[in-house]
Write an enzyme that holds these catalytic residues in place. Structure first.
Site, mmCIF file in Angstrom:
data_model
loop_
_atom_site.group_PDB
_atom_site.id
_atom_site.type_symbol
_atom_site.label_atom_id
_atom_site.label_comp_id
_atom_site.label_asym_id
_atom_site.label_seq_id
_atom_site.Cartn_x
_atom_site.Cartn_y
_atom_site.Cartn_z
ATOM 1 N N LYS A 139 32.152 2.625 -2.478
ATOM 2 C CA LYS A 139 31.881 3.104 -1.222
ATOM 3 C C LYS A 139 32.908 4.469 -1.068
ATOM 4 O O LYS A 139 32.148 5.475 -0.500
ATOM 5 C CB LYS A 139 32.452 2.165 -0.081
ATOM 6 C CG LYS A 139 31.746 0.965 -0.069
ATOM 7 C CD LYS A 139 32.339 -0.064 0.689
ATOM 8 C CE LYS A 139 32.229 0.304 2.136
ATOM 9 N NZ LYS A 139 32.679 -1.072 2.978
ATOM 10 N N ASP A 140 33.993 4.648 -1.716
ATOM 11 C CA ASP A 140 34.714 5.747 -1.589
ATOM 12 C C ASP A 140 34.028 6.926 -2.224
ATOM 13 O O ASP A 140 33.921 7.968 -1.742
ATOM 14 C CB ASP A 140 35.902 5.608 -2.046
ATOM 15 C CG ASP A 140 36.900 4.769 -1.072
ATOM 16 O OD1 ASP A 140 36.446 4.456 -0.030
ATOM 17 O OD2 ASP A 140 38.029 4.164 -1.899
ATOM 18 N N ARG A 178 0.858 -1.178 -0.098
ATOM 19 C CA ARG A 178 0.001 0.234 -0.012
ATOM 20 C C ARG A 178 1.016 1.185 -0.091
ATOM 21 O O ARG A 178 2.127 1.261 0.370
ATOM 22 C CB ARG A 178 -0.721 -0.109 1.142
ATOM 23 C CG ARG A 178 -1.921 -1.394 1.152
ATOM 24 C CD ARG A 178 -2.632 -0.967 2.625
ATOM 25 N NE ARG A 178 -1.788 -0.621 3.618
ATOM 26 C CZ ARG A 178 -2.345 -0.470 5.027
ATOM 27 N NH1 ARG A 178 -3.555 -0.541 5.030
ATOM 28 N NH2 ARG A 178 -1.512 -0.128 5.708
ATOM 29 N N GLU A 180 23.652 10.918 3.184
ATOM 30 C CA GLU A 180 24.327 10.075 4.217
ATOM 31 C C GLU A 180 23.448 8.652 4.152
ATOM 32 O O GLU A 180 24.054 7.486 4.155
ATOM 33 C CB GLU A 180 24.194 10.539 5.453
ATOM 34 C CG GLU A 180 24.966 9.726 6.592
ATOM 35 C CD GLU A 180 26.475 9.526 6.355
ATOM 36 O OE1 GLU A 180 26.921 8.301 6.431
ATOM 37 O OE2 GLU A 180 27.119 10.540 5.936
ATOM 38 N N TYR A 235 8.157 2.043 5.306
ATOM 39 C CA TYR A 235 9.685 1.350 5.116
ATOM 40 C C TYR A 235 10.492 2.551 5.125
ATOM 41 O O TYR A 235 11.793 2.295 5.797
ATOM 42 C CB TYR A 235 9.520 0.767 3.761
ATOM 43 C CG TYR A 235 8.493 -0.515 3.656
ATOM 44 C CD1 TYR A 235 8.446 -1.543 4.600
ATOM 45 C CD2 TYR A 235 7.751 -0.679 2.350
ATOM 46 C CE1 TYR A 235 7.521 -2.461 4.377
ATOM 47 C CE2 TYR A 235 6.902 -1.911 2.363
ATOM 48 C CZ TYR A 235 6.848 -2.639 3.207
ATOM 49 O OH TYR A 235 5.986 -3.836 3.336
ATOM 50 N N GLU A 287 26.868 1.451 0.800
ATOM 51 C CA GLU A 287 28.007 0.775 1.671
ATOM 52 C C GLU A 287 27.642 -0.718 1.787
ATOM 53 O O GLU A 287 28.415 -1.661 1.955
ATOM 54 C CB GLU A 287 28.403 1.406 2.859
ATOM 55 C CG GLU A 287 29.440 2.782 2.809
ATOM 56 C CD GLU A 287 29.975 3.397 3.786
ATOM 57 O OE1 GLU A 287 29.413 3.156 4.876
ATOM 58 O OE2 GLU A 287 30.632 4.169 3.718
ATOM 59 N N GLU A 305 24.360 3.989 12.217
ATOM 60 C CA GLU A 305 25.346 4.674 11.600
ATOM 61 C C GLU A 305 25.836 6.046 12.155
ATOM 62 O O GLU A 305 25.013 6.616 12.481
ATOM 63 C CB GLU A 305 24.817 5.150 10.174
ATOM 64 C CG GLU A 305 24.291 4.161 9.144
ATOM 65 C CD GLU A 305 25.835 3.138 8.835
ATOM 66 O OE1 GLU A 305 26.707 3.816 8.756
ATOM 67 O OE2 GLU A 305 25.457 1.987 8.418
#
Length: 153
Positions: free
Chosen positions: A89-90, A4, A64, A11, A71, A23
């Site tokens: 990742k970098d 829905r 972020e 989520y 990551e 994090e």
């Protein structure tokens, strides 16, 4: 069955909650945002300045989230994919850094006002209990950012 429409917000909220819980950099950015808005009260900012500050804060937080998700997506790759994973990742971390530096420059332009610094000093000098609470909030922020938590990495 398709989720829905409301489920997509749930989520998303779960993703944000996980990032805050796991994090460290997300927690740092949230604390920085808190102090930016707190100290902005000593300035005569109008709608335009608050719109810019909010766009910068939301931009850093959104980047972020993207960085953290990338990551996790590429962690523990197969040996032949290891170099690519490191580059991904970098680069994602670099995107956060570039935007954060831009925001810091904008923040310096917006917030560098000696008269406002004097108002802040006078405000806290006249209200020592609030100065102590501010110092205590920094200790709480430090614990929030660096305290023992499960890191998602």
């Amino acid at each position: 069955m398709k989720p829905r429409f409301v489920d997509s917000f749930l989520y998303a909220a779960q993703g944000i909650r996980t990032a805050v819980r796991e994090e460290r950099n997300m927690r740092f950015h949230l604390c920085a945002a808190f102090y930016v808005y707190l100290f902005s009260l000593f300035y005569g900012f109008g709608k335009t300045e608050y719109i810019l500050i909010t766009l910068m804060v939301c931009g850093v937080l959104a980047l972020e989230l993207v960085n953290s998700s990338l990551e996790r997506t590429v962690e523990r790759p197969a040996p032949d994919r290891y170099m690519t994973a490191g580059v991904v990742k970098d680069m994602a971390a670099g995107a956060v850094l570039v935007f954060s530096i831009g925001c810091a420059v904008c923040g310096a332009v917006l917030f560098w006002d000696v008269a406002a610094f004097r108002r802040m000093f006078a405000f806290f000098a006249a209200r020592p209990l609030l100065a102590v609470l501010l110092a205590a909030s920094l200790a709480v922020a430090w614990q929030f950012i660096f305290g023992k938590r499960k890191e998602g990495k």
